[in-house]
Write a protein that holds these residues in place. Structure first.
Motif, PDB file in Angstrom:
ATOM      1  N   TYR A  60       3.755  -1.527   3.501  1.00  0.00           N
ATOM      2  CA  TYR A  60       3.527  -0.123   3.162  1.00  0.00           C
ATOM      3  C   TYR A  60       4.797   0.497   2.601  1.00  0.00           C
ATOM      4  CZ  TYR A  60      -0.747  -0.576   5.894  1.00  0.00           C
ATOM      5  OH  TYR A  60      -1.972  -0.974   6.366  1.00  0.00           O
ATOM      6  N   LYS A  61       4.602   1.514   1.766  1.00  0.00           N
ATOM      7  CA  LYS A  61       5.729   2.339   1.323  1.00  0.00           C
ATOM      8  C   LYS A  61       5.357   3.808   1.433  1.00  0.00           C
ATOM      9  CE  LYS A  61       4.806   2.562  -3.682  1.00  0.00           C
ATOM     10  NZ  LYS A  61       5.369   2.310  -5.030  1.00  0.00           N
ATOM     11  N   ASN A  62       6.364   4.665   1.513  1.00  0.00           N
ATOM     12  CA  ASN A  62       6.195   6.105   1.728  1.00  0.00           C
ATOM     13  C   ASN A  62       5.577   6.369   3.097  1.00  0.00           C
ATOM     14  OD1 ASN A  62       7.271   6.762  -0.812  1.00  0.00           O
ATOM     15  ND2 ASN A  62       5.267   6.429  -1.792  1.00  0.00           N
ATOM     16  N   SER A  63       5.368   7.594   3.420  1.00  0.00           N
ATOM     17  CA  SER A  63       4.793   7.945   4.702  1.00  0.00           C
ATOM     18  C   SER A  63       3.863   9.119   4.528  1.00  0.00           C
ATOM     19  CB  SER A  63       5.896   8.318   5.715  1.00  0.00           C
ATOM     20  OG  SER A  63       6.616   9.447   5.250  1.00  0.00           O
TER      21      SER A  63
ATOM     22  N   ILE B 213       0.848  -1.185   0.000  1.00  0.00           N
ATOM     23  CA  ILE B 213       0.000   0.000   0.000  1.00  0.00           C
ATOM     24  C   ILE B 213       0.890   1.243   0.000  1.00  0.00           C
ATOM     25  CG2 ILE B 213      -1.713   1.331   1.295  1.00  0.00           C
ATOM     26  CD1 ILE B 213      -2.804  -1.288   2.390  1.00  0.00           C
ATOM     27  N   ASP B 214       0.706   2.073  -0.988  1.00  0.00           N
ATOM     28  CA  ASP B 214       1.404   3.354  -1.047  1.00  0.00           C
ATOM     29  C   ASP B 214       0.628   4.342  -0.180  1.00  0.00           C
ATOM     30  OD1 ASP B 214       2.312   5.954  -1.745  1.00  0.00           O
ATOM     31  OD2 ASP B 214       3.020   5.228  -3.678  1.00  0.00           O
ATOM     32  N   LEU B 215       1.210   4.789   0.907  1.00  0.00           N
ATOM     33  CA  LEU B 215       0.505   5.640   1.849  1.00  0.00           C
ATOM     34  C   LEU B 215       0.145   7.004   1.264  1.00  0.00           C
ATOM     35  CD1 LEU B 215       2.413   4.759   5.128  1.00  0.00           C
ATOM     36  CD2 LEU B 215       0.106   4.066   4.462  1.00  0.00           C
ATOM     37  N   GLU B 216       0.920   7.463   0.308  1.00  0.00           N
ATOM     38  CA  GLU B 216       0.560   8.719  -0.352  1.00  0.00           C
ATOM     39  C   GLU B 216      -0.706   8.531  -1.186  1.00  0.00           C
ATOM     40  OE1 GLU B 216       1.702  11.655   0.107  1.00  0.00           O
ATOM     41  OE2 GLU B 216       3.393  11.114   1.394  1.00  0.00           O
ATOM     42  N   VAL B 217      -0.799   7.389  -1.844  1.00  0.00           N
ATOM     43  CA  VAL B 217      -2.009   7.071  -2.609  1.00  0.00           C
ATOM     44  C   VAL B 217      -3.192   6.899  -1.665  1.00  0.00           C
ATOM     45  CG1 VAL B 217      -3.113   5.373  -4.119  1.00  0.00           C
ATOM     46  CG2 VAL B 217      -0.722   6.032  -4.499  1.00  0.00           C
ATOM     47  N   PHE B 218      -2.944   6.221  -0.550  1.00  0.00           N
ATOM     48  CA  PHE B 218      -4.004   6.031   0.441  1.00  0.00           C
ATOM     49  C   PHE B 218      -4.558   7.382   0.899  1.00  0.00           C
ATOM     50  CE2 PHE B 218      -5.603   5.693   4.740  1.00  0.00           C
ATOM     51  CZ  PHE B 218      -6.363   4.536   4.720  1.00  0.00           C
ATOM     52  N   LYS B 219      -3.669   8.317   1.160  1.00  0.00           N
ATOM     53  CA  LYS B 219      -4.079   9.645   1.609  1.00  0.00           C
ATOM     54  C   LYS B 219      -4.963  10.330   0.570  1.00  0.00           C
ATOM     55  CE  LYS B 219      -2.163  14.091   3.159  1.00  0.00           C
ATOM     56  NZ  LYS B 219      -0.887  14.832   3.398  1.00  0.00           N
ATOM     57  N   LYS B 220      -4.585  10.205  -0.699  1.00  0.00           N
ATOM     58  CA  LYS B 220      -5.380  10.827  -1.769  1.00  0.00           C
ATOM     59  C   LYS B 220      -6.766  10.194  -1.862  1.00  0.00           C
ATOM     60  CE  LYS B 220      -1.407  12.175  -4.614  1.00  0.00           C
ATOM     61  NZ  LYS B 220      -0.669  11.934  -5.890  1.00  0.00           N
ATOM     62  N   ILE B 221      -6.804   8.871  -1.731  1.00  0.00           N
ATOM     63  CA  ILE B 221      -8.102   8.175  -1.786  1.00  0.00           C
ATOM     64  C   ILE B 221      -8.968   8.578  -0.607  1.00  0.00           C
ATOM     65  CG2 ILE B 221      -9.208   5.913  -1.677  1.00  0.00           C
ATOM     66  CD1 ILE B 221      -6.721   4.815  -3.133  1.00  0.00           C
ATOM     67  N   LYS B 222      -8.365   8.648   0.563  1.00  0.00           N
ATOM     68  CA  LYS B 222      -9.117   9.045   1.756  1.00  0.00           C
ATOM     69  C   LYS B 222      -9.701  10.449   1.603  1.00  0.00           C
ATOM     70  CE  LYS B 222      -8.632   9.878   6.739  1.00  0.00           C
ATOM     71  NZ  LYS B 222      -9.919   9.250   7.078  1.00  0.00           N
ATOM     72  N   ASN B 223      -8.956  11.351   1.001  1.00  0.00           N
ATOM     73  CA  ASN B 223      -9.400  12.739   0.864  1.00  0.00           C
ATOM     74  C   ASN B 223     -10.144  13.015  -0.439  1.00  0.00           C
ATOM     75  OD1 ASN B 223      -8.262  13.518   3.360  1.00  0.00           O
ATOM     76  ND2 ASN B 223      -6.248  13.759   2.410  1.00  0.00           N
ATOM     77  N   SER B 224     -10.433  11.960  -1.207  1.00  0.00           N
ATOM     78  CA  SER B 224     -11.061  12.149  -2.511  1.00  0.00           C
ATOM     79  C   SER B 224     -12.526  12.543  -2.429  1.00  0.00           C
ATOM     80  CB  SER B 224     -10.916  10.883  -3.357  1.00  0.00           C
ATOM     81  OG  SER B 224     -11.582   9.785  -2.736  1.00  0.00           O
TER      82      SER B 224
END
Length: 335
Positions: free
Chosen positions: A330-333, A30-41
């Protein structure tokens, strides 16, 4: 075959269940930067999608509240709880904490992506949800929201009566949630059977199809109880299966902790057509096959027993969370 084996004839092994819940999940990053974008989408994901570890909650007020308070009868249905924004989040956290508290699950620091709601676009991220659509190839199922979905099974078993003492008829009560399936069904059968909406708050124009609410105890006076999916799984299916009554329903589309797709027509339930047009035919068959219907009710109880056996079920929850933590990284933070 021993009595114990007979009682467990519909049980799946813990590994079979975990494989079902994991939905084909192998190794996944899971790319945490991508996760953040999805969460805030969108606003829905902002409310429902979270990265959660047991460690971040251990020994907090929220952990204590979930462990000792939220399940209490006078508390569980309160929708505004102190120090917490949404009651269903708290109900889900309560379930998430159980394998850690009761079995000492070691992955305390691992962050699991939890999705508290019924629906949401997560762009391939294998989030833990209480349910998934039949065509959902990414979501992982966990045993969330048991106070709403599983707790009523106890009431059903406590208040049930023998098959022979039940009315040879059918009942349904529910809300106007979901797509038009429920509306279609009630409009068709409102004047023929004890079928109606118990609340029309979401669709007030359907108030003419409303009747008084009926308790689980009163519904169990009927041999047959309709089960219809709403926003996701049919909320009454678990308690009907665990009773001496028979569910009548279409083939399940939504899947949850009880693995609805494993249920078989004429074994665990009686099947309605997709367009819900054959209720009279189903009831006619049932009236001519009373002993078979009584056995179907018994089969449903045996099937549900594996999910109501706390010792067995918590072990499955623990195994699922262990397997998930082994397969996901996970990758990134997130800054």
């Amino acid at each position: 075959m021993s009595k114990n084996d007979i009682e467990k004839e519909f049980w799946f092994s813990p590994q079979e269940r975990v494989d079902f819940y994991l939905n084909g999940l192998d190794s996944f990053e899971i790319d945490l930067e991508v996760f953040k974008k999805i969460k805030n989408s969108n606003e829905w994901n902002q409310k429902e999608l979270h990265l959660v570890s047991f460690e971040q909650y251990e020994n907090t007020f929220t952990h204590w509240y979930c462990k000792y308070i939220v399940h209490l009868p006078r508390i569980r249905n309160i929708r505004v709880l102190p120090y917490y924004k949404a009651y269903k989040d708290l109900h889900s956290l309560m379930n998430f904490f159980i394998p850690f508290d009761k079995l000492g699950l070691k992955y305390k620091a691992f962050k699991y992506p939890l999705f508290y709601g019924e629906t949401g676009y997560t762009d391939g991220i294998p989030c833990l949800k209480k349910s998934r659509r039949g065509d959902d190839e990414e979501s992982v199922i966990f045993n969330f929201r048991t106070l709403r979905l599983t707790q009523p099974c106890e009431s059903a078993q406590k208040n049930d009566i023998p098959w022979r003492d039940k009315k040879n008829s059918v009942i349904w009560r529910g809300a106007t949630t979901g797509q038009e399936q429920r509306v279609t069904f009630v409009e068709k059968y409102f004047n023929k059977y004890d079928v109606a909406f118990a609340t029309t708050k979401q669709k007030p124009h359907l108030a003419h199809l409303k009747k008084a609410k009926v308790s689980i105890k009163k519904q169990l006076e009927y041999k047959f109880v309709i089960s219809l999916e709403g926003n996701d799984v049919a909320s009454n299916l678990r308690w009907v299966l665990s009773s001496n009554s028979v569910p009548i329903m279409p083939k399940p589309y939504w899947q949850s902790w009880i693995m609805e797709e494993k249920l078989e027509p004429f074994v665990h339930y009686l099947e309605l057509n997709k367009d819900l047009s054959n209720l009279e035919e189903v009831l006619k068959w049932a009236s001519e096959n009373d002993e078979k219907c009584e056995q179907i009710a018994e089969n449903g109880k045996k099937y549900m027993a594996q999910f109501l056996d706390d010792k067995n079920d918590i072990q499955v929850q623990k195994l699922l969370l262990e397997e998930y933590a082994k397969r996901v990284s996970y990758k990134n933070s997130i800054k």
